[in-house]
Design a protein around this motif. Structure first.
Motif, PDB file in Angstrom:
ATOM      1  N   ALA A 115       0.830  -1.201   0.000  1.00 53.59           N
ATOM      2  CA  ALA A 115       0.000   0.000   0.000  1.00 53.59           C
ATOM      3  C   ALA A 115       0.865   1.251   0.000  1.00 53.59           C
ATOM      4  N   GLY A 116       0.270   2.325  -0.459  1.00 50.02           N
ATOM      5  CA  GLY A 116       0.933   3.621  -0.387  1.00 50.02           C
ATOM      6  C   GLY A 116       0.646   4.243   0.969  1.00 50.02           C
ATOM      7  N   GLY A 117       1.659   4.819   1.585  1.00 47.83           N
ATOM      8  CA  GLY A 117       1.493   5.421   2.907  1.00 47.83           C
ATOM      9  C   GLY A 117       1.173   6.902   2.801  1.00 47.83           C
ATOM     10  N   LEU A 193      -1.860   4.743 -10.150  1.00 46.77           N
ATOM     11  CA  LEU A 193      -1.649   5.272  -8.810  1.00 46.77           C
ATOM     12  C   LEU A 193      -2.395   6.608  -8.740  1.00 46.77           C
ATOM     13  N   GLU A 194      -2.382   7.217  -7.553  1.00 43.85           N
ATOM     14  CA  GLU A 194      -3.245   8.379  -7.352  1.00 43.85           C
ATOM     15  C   GLU A 194      -2.536   9.679  -7.736  1.00 43.85           C
ATOM     16  N   THR A 195      -3.358  10.666  -8.029  1.00 39.35           N
ATOM     17  CA  THR A 195      -2.838  12.025  -8.237  1.00 39.35           C
ATOM     18  C   THR A 195      -2.571  12.642  -6.858  1.00 39.35           C
ATOM     19  N   GLU A 198      -5.742  13.425  -5.238  1.00 42.04           N
ATOM     20  CA  GLU A 198      -6.423  12.243  -4.686  1.00 42.04           C
ATOM     21  C   GLU A 198      -5.789  11.818  -3.354  1.00 42.04           C
ATOM     22  N   TYR A 199      -4.462  11.853  -3.271  1.00 46.58           N
ATOM     23  CA  TYR A 199      -3.811  11.507  -1.993  1.00 46.58           C
ATOM     24  C   TYR A 199      -4.239  12.478  -0.899  1.00 46.58           C
ATOM     25  N   ARG A 200      -4.304  13.763  -1.268  1.00 43.02           N
ATOM     26  CA  ARG A 200      -4.716  14.769  -0.270  1.00 43.02           C
ATOM     27  C   ARG A 200      -6.135  14.465   0.210  1.00 43.02           C
ATOM     28  N   VAL A 210      -3.231   3.466   1.232  1.00 40.04           N
ATOM     29  CA  VAL A 210      -4.129   3.224   0.096  1.00 40.04           C
ATOM     30  C   VAL A 210      -3.606   2.070  -0.752  1.00 40.04           C
ATOM     31  N   GLY A 211      -4.540   1.229  -1.178  1.00 40.55           N
ATOM     32  CA  GLY A 211      -4.163   0.103  -2.027  1.00 40.55           C
ATOM     33  C   GLY A 211      -5.351  -0.368  -2.842  1.00 40.55           C
ATOM     34  N   MET A 212      -5.110  -1.428  -3.616  1.00 37.92           N
ATOM     35  CA  MET A 212      -6.114  -1.866  -4.594  1.00 37.92           C
ATOM     36  C   MET A 212      -6.699  -3.245  -4.282  1.00 37.92           C
ATOM     37  N   ILE A 234       3.940  -0.707   3.692  1.00 37.11           N
ATOM     38  CA  ILE A 234       3.986   0.612   3.052  1.00 37.11           C
ATOM     39  C   ILE A 234       5.156   0.619   2.065  1.00 37.11           C
ATOM     40  N   THR A 235       4.810   0.634   0.773  1.00 36.77           N
ATOM     41  CA  THR A 235       5.852   0.491  -0.249  1.00 36.77           C
ATOM     42  C   THR A 235       6.252   1.820  -0.871  1.00 36.77           C
ATOM     43  N   ASP A 236       5.427   2.834  -0.705  1.00 34.82           N
ATOM     44  CA  ASP A 236       5.797   4.141  -1.239  1.00 34.82           C
ATOM     45  C   ASP A 236       5.155   5.234  -0.404  1.00 34.82           C
ATOM     46  N   GLU A 237       5.832   6.380  -0.401  1.00 31.34           N
ATOM     47  CA  GLU A 237       5.365   7.491   0.429  1.00 31.34           C
ATOM     48  C   GLU A 237       4.515   8.418  -0.423  1.00 31.34           C
ATOM     49  N   CYS A 238       3.259   8.557  -0.025  1.00 30.61           N
ATOM     50  CA  CYS A 238       2.292   9.284  -0.849  1.00 30.61           C
ATOM     51  C   CYS A 238       1.907  10.588  -0.161  1.00 30.61           C
ATOM     52  N   PHE A 239       2.897  11.470  -0.032  1.00 30.21           N
ATOM     53  CA  PHE A 239       2.664  12.764   0.601  1.00 30.21           C
ATOM     54  C   PHE A 239       2.484  13.775  -0.530  1.00 30.21           C
TER      55      PHE A 239
HETATM   56  N1  HPA Z   1      -1.725   3.574  -4.415  1.00 30.79           N
HETATM   57  C1  HPA Z   1      -2.461   2.503  -4.631  1.00 30.79           C
HETATM   58  N2  HPA Z   1      -1.998   1.289  -4.478  1.00 30.79           N
HETATM   59  C2  HPA Z   1      -0.740   1.124  -4.106  1.00 30.79           C
HETATM   60  C3  HPA Z   1       0.077   2.189  -3.862  1.00 30.79           C
HETATM   61  C4  HPA Z   1      -0.441   3.489  -4.031  1.00 30.79           C
HETATM   62  O1  HPA Z   1       0.242   4.498  -3.850  1.00 30.79           O
HETATM   63  N3  HPA Z   1       1.285   1.699  -3.484  1.00 30.79           N
HETATM   64  C5  HPA Z   1       1.189   0.364  -3.500  1.00 30.79           C
HETATM   65  N4  HPA Z   1      -0.043   0.008  -3.871  1.00 30.79           N
END
Ligand code: HPA
Length: 284
Positions: A115-117, A193-195, A198-200, A210-212, A234-239
């Motif tokens: 998921a994105g953190g 992935l999100e804009t 969208e993350y905000r 967030v994940g699928m 948490i595989t990526d930082e979605c700030f």
């Molecule tokens: N968004 C949605 N799914 C994901 C993400 C993300 O940033 N990272 C890993 N899975």
């Protein structure tokens, strides 16, 4: 009997020709978390392709096998390879294996995902124990006629992730000196992935990651009265303000690097969890 119930019974009847076990524990191994599969001493492995009505996996990195065996001294059934909405499956197809698991004897379901953190306290490689979720898939696996023999028309979702199991997971992690986070998971359809906007938005509505995946399986598990424990790596930082382009290879690399820690927690949970007799698994 409804069509869905017939399909479940047929899949279970087929599996019963291959296995005698009534595994009380089911595990869905998500992206890059296949390591736990190696820890299971497998007794029987069944290709999804052989099982009536099982969808076929389209993602190369997902293998598509049901593994029956023992883990930490307990009988388990693990899904190696799961299905996503973005692959074009209906949510009924995505969740069919969970229904089959229930009929094989599973009362406790362990789920993991990547998921994105979005919580700024998280970083890549954090392990989040899912405490609650938000369904933004715009769809639901329970839409359509309800089979009352499977579960109620309007299932309660006041505790979709078992507080008892969360406590076990946190105890295990503490003993292993592995740091975990807690948080709310939001499911989106993907596959993009999100804009930033969208993350905000997702952060504002109360989500930490967030994940699928995961939410459809969780809903169906709750429909059938199963107890669920879920983890996000948490595989990526979605700030939104510092967002960098996502790199799918990097996401998989982080999932793989985190795998041993999550595997250790999962194994500990399986070892320690108290299993209620089937049909009496209160979620408290
Ligand atoms: N968004 C949605 N799914 C994901 C993400 C993300 O940033 N990272 C890993 N899975």
């Amino acid at each position: 009997m409804t069509d869905l119930r017939n399909k479940i019974e047929e899949a279970v009847a087929f599996l019963r020709t291959r296995i005698a076990a009534q595994p009380p524990l089911g595990i869905i191994l998500g992206t890059g978390l296949g390591g736990l599969a190696k820890e299971i001493s497998a007794e029987v492995v069944v290709d999804y392709a052989e099982i009536p009505y099982f969808p076929l996996s389209t993602v190369e990195s997902h293998h598509g096998k049901l593994i029956f065996g023992t883990l930490a001294g307990k009988q388990v059934v693990a899904m190696q390879g799961r299905f996503h909405y973005y692959e074009g499956y209906t949510l009924q197809q995505v969740t069919f294996p969970v229904r089959v698991m229930k009929f094989l004897g599973v009362s406790t379901l362990l789920i993991s995902n990547a998921a994105g953190g979005m919580n700024p306290n998280f970083s890549r490689g954090s392990i989040m124990i899912i405490t609650d979720h938000i369904n933004l898939l715009g769809d639901n696996p329970l839409i359509g006629p309800n089979d009352d023999t499977l579960g109620p028309r309007f299932p309660d979702m006041s505790e979709p992730y078992s507080r008892r199991l969360i406590a076990v997971a946190e105890d295990v992690a503490l003993d292993l000196k592995i740091k975990t986070e807690r948080g709310v998971f939001v499911a989106v359809p993907g596959p993009n992935l999100e804009t930033r906007a969208e993350y905000r938005f997702l952060r504002m509505i109360g989500a930490d990651a967030v994940g699928m995946s995961t939410v459809p399986e969780n809903i169906v598990a709750n429909h059938m009265g199963m107890s669920v424990l879920g983890f996000s790596i948490i595989t990526d930082e979605c700030f939104p303000d510092t967002l960098k382009p996502a790199n799918v290879d990097e996401i998989i690399a982080v999932a793989n690097a985190t795998e041993p820690r999550l595997t250790a927690i999962m194994r500990g949970v399986v070892e320690r969890v108290r299993l209620e007799p089937d049909g009496q698994h209160g979620k408290g």
